[in-house]
Design a protein around this motif. Structure first.
Motif, PDB file in Angstrom:
ATOM      1  N   ASN A 175      52.190  30.474  41.668  1.00 27.85           N
ATOM      2  CA  ASN A 175      50.999  29.795  42.744  1.00 27.85           C
ATOM      3  C   ASN A 175      49.824  30.650  43.386  1.00 27.85           C
ATOM      4  OD1 ASN A 175      53.130  28.304  42.725  1.00 27.85           O
ATOM      5  ND2 ASN A 175      54.621  29.663  44.265  1.00 27.85           N
ATOM      6  N   VAL A 176      49.192  29.351  43.452  1.00 30.62           N
ATOM      7  CA  VAL A 176      47.287  29.570  44.327  1.00 30.62           C
ATOM      8  C   VAL A 176      47.855  29.158  45.582  1.00 30.62           C
ATOM      9  CG1 VAL A 176      45.781  29.388  44.389  1.00 30.62           C
ATOM     10  CG2 VAL A 176      46.284  29.530  41.945  1.00 30.62           C
TER      11      VAL A 176
ATOM     12  N   PRO B 242      39.818  29.622  53.910  1.00 25.12           N
ATOM     13  CA  PRO B 242      38.405  29.243  53.824  1.00 25.12           C
ATOM     14  C   PRO B 242      38.387  30.951  53.408  1.00 25.12           C
ATOM     15  CG  PRO B 242      39.607  27.719  55.396  1.00 25.12           C
ATOM     16  CD  PRO B 242      40.549  28.271  54.714  1.00 25.12           C
ATOM     17  N   GLY B 243      37.296  31.019  52.421  1.00 25.90           N
ATOM     18  CA  GLY B 243      37.534  32.267  52.265  1.00 25.90           C
ATOM     19  C   GLY B 243      38.349  33.442  51.316  1.00 25.90           C
ATOM     20  N   THR B 244      39.461  32.618  51.703  1.00 24.14           N
ATOM     21  CA  THR B 244      40.670  33.788  50.826  1.00 24.14           C
ATOM     22  C   THR B 244      41.920  33.217  49.955  1.00 24.14           C
ATOM     23  OG1 THR B 244      42.308  33.555  52.693  1.00 24.14           O
ATOM     24  CG2 THR B 244      41.031  35.600  53.162  1.00 24.14           C
ATOM     25  N   ALA B 245      42.130  33.751  49.334  1.00 20.41           N
ATOM     26  CA  ALA B 245      43.052  33.374  48.389  1.00 20.41           C
ATOM     27  C   ALA B 245      44.133  34.369  47.670  1.00 20.41           C
ATOM     28  CB  ALA B 245      42.433  32.933  47.024  1.00 20.41           C
ATOM     29  N   SER B 246      45.394  33.518  47.148  1.00 20.78           N
ATOM     30  CA  SER B 246      46.523  34.485  46.919  1.00 20.78           C
ATOM     31  C   SER B 246      47.188  33.793  45.404  1.00 20.78           C
ATOM     32  CB  SER B 246      47.807  34.953  47.441  1.00 20.78           C
ATOM     33  OG  SER B 246      48.292  33.999  48.088  1.00 20.78           O
ATOM     34  N   VAL B 247      47.240  35.155  45.249  1.00 16.86           N
ATOM     35  CA  VAL B 247      47.647  34.807  43.205  1.00 16.86           C
ATOM     36  C   VAL B 247      48.748  35.261  42.819  1.00 16.86           C
ATOM     37  CG1 VAL B 247      46.792  34.324  40.726  1.00 16.86           C
ATOM     38  CG2 VAL B 247      45.160  33.889  43.155  1.00 16.86           C
ATOM     39  N   GLU B 248      49.997  34.172  42.571  1.00 22.48           N
ATOM     40  CA  GLU B 248      50.916  35.057  42.391  1.00 22.48           C
ATOM     41  C   GLU B 248      50.837  35.912  41.001  1.00 22.48           C
ATOM     42  OE1 GLU B 248      54.863  32.696  42.663  1.00 22.48           O
ATOM     43  OE2 GLU B 248      54.738  33.197  45.253  1.00 22.48           O
ATOM     44  N   ILE B 249      51.104  37.295  40.389  1.00 17.85           N
ATOM     45  CA  ILE B 249      51.644  37.381  39.109  1.00 17.85           C
ATOM     46  C   ILE B 249      52.583  37.830  38.513  1.00 17.85           C
ATOM     47  CG2 ILE B 249      50.508  39.612  37.326  1.00 17.85           C
ATOM     48  CD1 ILE B 249      48.278  37.372  38.857  1.00 17.85           C
TER      49      ILE B 249
ATOM     50  N   PRO C 114      40.177  30.687  42.132  1.00 18.40           N
ATOM     51  CA  PRO C 114      41.388  31.818  41.797  1.00 18.40           C
ATOM     52  C   PRO C 114      42.157  31.445  41.121  1.00 18.40           C
ATOM     53  CG  PRO C 114      41.263  31.510  44.375  1.00 18.40           C
ATOM     54  CD  PRO C 114      40.265  30.302  43.137  1.00 18.40           C
ATOM     55  N   ALA C 115      42.958  30.714  40.286  1.00 21.15           N
ATOM     56  CA  ALA C 115      43.392  30.604  39.236  1.00 21.15           C
ATOM     57  C   ALA C 115      43.383  31.529  38.068  1.00 21.15           C
ATOM     58  CB  ALA C 115      44.171  29.066  39.157  1.00 21.15           C
ATOM     59  N   GLN C 116      41.509  31.479  37.809  1.00 14.52           N
ATOM     60  CA  GLN C 116      40.990  31.817  36.556  1.00 14.52           C
ATOM     61  C   GLN C 116      41.030  33.600  37.085  1.00 14.52           C
ATOM     62  OE1 GLN C 116      37.687  29.119  36.885  1.00 14.52           O
ATOM     63  NE2 GLN C 116      38.364  27.708  34.967  1.00 14.52           N
ATOM     64  N   VAL C 117      40.586  33.729  37.544  1.00 13.46           N
ATOM     65  CA  VAL C 117      40.990  34.830  38.105  1.00 13.46           C
ATOM     66  C   VAL C 117      42.242  36.293  37.889  1.00 13.46           C
ATOM     67  CG1 VAL C 117      40.787  36.828  39.883  1.00 13.46           C
ATOM     68  CG2 VAL C 117      38.873  34.973  40.018  1.00 13.46           C
ATOM     69  N   GLY C 118      43.256  34.938  38.328  1.00 13.47           N
ATOM     70  CA  GLY C 118      44.148  35.339  37.906  1.00 13.47           C
ATOM     71  C   GLY C 118      44.877  35.723  35.709  1.00 13.47           C
ATOM     72  N   GLN C 119      44.589  34.161  35.797  1.00 15.54           N
ATOM     73  CA  GLN C 119      44.169  34.307  33.884  1.00 15.54           C
ATOM     74  C   GLN C 119      43.629  35.651  33.290  1.00 15.54           C
ATOM     75  OE1 GLN C 119      42.562  30.870  33.365  1.00 15.54           O
ATOM     76  NE2 GLN C 119      44.737  29.674  33.518  1.00 15.54           N
ATOM     77  N   ILE C 120      42.105  35.821  33.744  1.00 11.59           N
ATOM     78  CA  ILE C 120      41.758  37.275  33.710  1.00 11.59           C
ATOM     79  C   ILE C 120      42.463  38.229  33.769  1.00 11.59           C
ATOM     80  CG2 ILE C 120      39.460  38.204  33.970  1.00 11.59           C
ATOM     81  CD1 ILE C 120      38.116  35.781  34.863  1.00 11.59           C
ATOM     82  N   PHE C 121      43.530  38.141  34.781  1.00  8.48           N
ATOM     83  CA  PHE C 121      43.548  39.681  35.103  1.00  8.48           C
ATOM     84  C   PHE C 121      44.947  40.001  34.295  1.00  8.48           C
ATOM     85  CE2 PHE C 121      47.010  41.796  37.654  1.00  8.48           C
ATOM     86  CZ  PHE C 121      46.449  42.924  38.619  1.00  8.48           C
ATOM     87  N   CYS C 122      45.823  38.704  33.451  1.00  6.58           N
ATOM     88  CA  CYS C 122      46.434  38.629  32.844  1.00  6.58           C
ATOM     89  C   CYS C 122      46.142  39.610  31.837  1.00  6.58           C
ATOM     90  CB  CYS C 122      47.622  37.208  33.232  1.00  6.58           C
ATOM     91  SG  CYS C 122      49.145  37.700  34.290  1.00  6.58           S
ATOM     92  N   ILE C 123      45.130  38.572  31.073  1.00  7.91           N
ATOM     93  CA  ILE C 123      44.854  38.811  30.047  1.00  7.91           C
ATOM     94  C   ILE C 123      44.472  40.075  29.580  1.00  7.91           C
ATOM     95  CG2 ILE C 123      42.856  38.522  28.226  1.00  7.91           C
ATOM     96  CD1 ILE C 123      42.766  35.526  29.133  1.00  7.91           C
ATOM     97  N   ALA C 124      44.122  40.895  30.540  1.00 10.61           N
ATOM     98  CA  ALA C 124      43.379  42.477  30.865  1.00 10.61           C
ATOM     99  C   ALA C 124      44.902  43.375  31.078  1.00 10.61           C
ATOM    100  CB  ALA C 124      43.117  42.378  32.067  1.00 10.61           C
ATOM    101  N   ARG C 125      46.037  42.455  31.267  1.00 11.98           N
ATOM    102  CA  ARG C 125      47.129  43.446  31.752  1.00 11.98           C
ATOM    103  C   ARG C 125      47.883  43.694  30.254  1.00 11.98           C
ATOM    104  NH1 ARG C 125      47.159  47.199  33.706  1.00 11.98           N
ATOM    105  NH2 ARG C 125      49.862  47.343  33.796  1.00 11.98           N
ATOM    106  N   LEU C 126      48.367  42.335  29.326  1.00  8.95           N
ATOM    107  CA  LEU C 126      48.941  42.040  28.640  1.00  8.95           C
ATOM    108  C   LEU C 126      47.182  43.704  27.864  1.00  8.95           C
ATOM    109  CD1 LEU C 126      50.114  38.007  28.578  1.00  8.95           C
ATOM    110  CD2 LEU C 126      51.117  40.556  28.664  1.00  8.95           C
ATOM    111  N   GLY C 127      46.650  43.521  27.281  1.00  8.65           N
ATOM    112  CA  GLY C 127      45.951  43.964  26.314  1.00  8.65           C
ATOM    113  C   GLY C 127      45.534  44.853  26.943  1.00  8.65           C
TER     114      GLY C 127
END
Length: 167
Positions: free
Chosen positions: A100-101, A105-112, A28-41
């Motif tokens: 924060n992540v 089980p089966g779900t997660a949330s990631v603050e952006i 989930p943290a890596q999904v957040g990183q990918i999301f931010c990279i895409a937003r900044l780009g």
């Protein structure tokens, strides 16, 4: 002779690869990183591959409605004239970072967190809501973005897409 052995070993390795390959998924943290990279780009193509099927379908349906609206109202800005609202506010934030992540089980949330260094009071935090879905390899679940909760109780992406074209 050595070439034949090397090619034979390579062929054996390649033919056994699918049987021994294991699915590696991003956290989930890596999904957040990918999301931010895409937003900044300003290129959300990598994120589109990280969406649940239902969210991807909701976005596609909204884009189709937007195109129809634009065709009926030439010269006017369509409801999605600024694109899919991937964040609560349309202003480009020069800094984006996963925070924060929280996982269950089966779900997660990631603050952006979006930060405006020259106007810190304008900074805000959205939340990616993730769900584990079956991956391309049976028995290997992967994390996918199922929704985006907008900052300060400002709704969410799914609700926005569902109501934008209401009369």
């Amino acid at each position: 002779m050595y070439r034949i052995l090397a090619l034979g070993g390579l062929a054996l390795a390649l033919t056994s690869l699918p049987a021994t390959a294991q699915m590696v998924t991003v956290s989930p943290a890596q999904v957040g990183q990918i999301f931010c990279i895409a937003r900044l780009g300003n290129d959300m193509a990598p994120v589109r591959g990280l969406l649940t099927d239902t969210l991807a379908q909701a976005i596609a349906a909204a884009e189709k409605k937007n195109a129809a609206w634009a065709a009926k109202n030439p010269g006017e800005k369509p409801p999605l004239g600024d694109g899919i609202p991937w964040q609560a506010y349309p202003d480009y934030a020069p800094q984006c970072a996963p925070g924060n992540v929280a996982a269950a089980p089966g779900t997660a949330s990631v603050e952006i967190g979006y930060t405006f260094p020259d106007a810190l009071e304008a900074s805000f935090t959205d939340t990616l809501h993730l769900r584990q879905v079956e991956g391309p390899v049976a028995g290997s679940p992967v994390w996918r973005i199922d929704n985006i909760g907008y900052a300060h109780g400002g709704g969410d992406l799914r609700s926005f897409l569902a109501t934008t074209f209401d009369p």
